[in-house]
Design a protein around this motif. Structure first.
Motif, PDB file in Angstrom:
ATOM      1  N   ASP A  13       0.840  -1.199   0.000  1.00  7.20           N
ATOM      2  CA  ASP A  13       0.000   0.000   0.000  1.00  7.20           C
ATOM      3  C   ASP A  13       0.880   1.256   0.000  1.00  7.20           C
ATOM      4  O   ASP A  13       0.596   2.221  -0.711  1.00  7.20           O
ATOM      5  N   ARG A  14       1.967   1.216   0.752  1.00  7.04           N
ATOM      6  CA  ARG A  14       2.906   2.353   0.803  1.00  7.04           C
ATOM      7  C   ARG A  14       3.533   2.604  -0.566  1.00  7.04           C
ATOM      8  O   ARG A  14       3.703   3.758  -0.985  1.00  7.04           O
ATOM      9  N   VAL A  16       2.189   1.852  -3.556  1.00  7.52           N
ATOM     10  CA  VAL A  16       1.159   2.401  -4.441  1.00  7.52           C
ATOM     11  C   VAL A  16       0.919   3.873  -4.112  1.00  7.52           C
ATOM     12  O   VAL A  16       0.831   4.715  -5.012  1.00  7.52           O
ATOM     13  N   ARG A  17       0.847   4.203  -2.829  1.00  2.99           N
ATOM     14  CA  ARG A  17       0.637   5.599  -2.433  1.00  2.99           C
ATOM     15  C   ARG A  17       1.808   6.486  -2.863  1.00  2.99           C
ATOM     16  O   ARG A  17       1.611   7.619  -3.304  1.00  2.99           O
ATOM     17  N   LEU A  20       1.504   7.090  -6.599  1.00  2.00           N
ATOM     18  CA  LEU A  20       0.469   8.092  -6.869  1.00  2.00           C
ATOM     19  C   LEU A  20       0.933   9.501  -6.493  1.00  2.00           C
ATOM     20  O   LEU A  20       0.719  10.451  -7.252  1.00  2.00           O
ATOM     21  N   ALA A  21       1.587   9.633  -5.347  1.00  2.00           N
ATOM     22  CA  ALA A  21       2.040  10.947  -4.893  1.00  2.00           C
ATOM     23  C   ALA A  21       3.104  11.513  -5.830  1.00  2.00           C
ATOM     24  O   ALA A  21       3.060  12.696  -6.187  1.00  2.00           O
ATOM     25  N   ARG A  24       1.445  12.648  -9.013  1.00  2.00           N
ATOM     26  CA  ARG A  24       0.694  13.892  -8.772  1.00  2.00           C
ATOM     27  C   ARG A  24       1.637  15.083  -8.655  1.00  2.00           C
ATOM     28  O   ARG A  24       1.418  16.131  -9.263  1.00  2.00           O
ATOM     29  N   VAL A  72      -0.528   3.025 -11.756  1.00  2.00           N
ATOM     30  CA  VAL A  72      -1.396   2.316 -10.819  1.00  2.00           C
ATOM     31  C   VAL A  72      -2.543   1.714 -11.614  1.00  2.00           C
ATOM     32  O   VAL A  72      -3.143   2.384 -12.458  1.00  2.00           O
TER      33      VAL A  72
END
Length: 75
Positions: A13-14, A16-17, A20-21, A24, A72
């Motif tokens: 999860d870390r 993937v986050r 994404l960050a 962005r 993702v």
């Protein structure tokens, strides 16, 4: 009925986050090396196993041989 995949582990999860960050914040996906550095991995090779598992689960995808192609989700 379609079966839901199990939730991601905290480590996955870390990742993937972070992906994404980075996307962005920079307007494009990170290279493997940039993602490894952002997550304090020793090298881009160190993150390969986690990214491969995430790809098998459909959480991330990339185009082999193409820089900055981490995404993702399935393509």
């Amino acid at each position: 009925m379609k079966r839901r995949p199990p939730p991601l582990s905290p480590r996955h999860d870390r990742i993937v986050r972070a992906l994404l960050a980075w996307t962005r914040d920079h307007g494009f996906p990170p290279s493997w090396q940039q993602l490894a550095e952002a997550l304090n991995y020793a090298s881009a090779n160190a993150i390969r196993q986690d990214l491969t598992l995430l790809r098998e689960r459909g959480a991330v995808t990339w185009t082999p041989g193409v820089a900055h192609s981490l995404r993702v989700g399935k393509s």
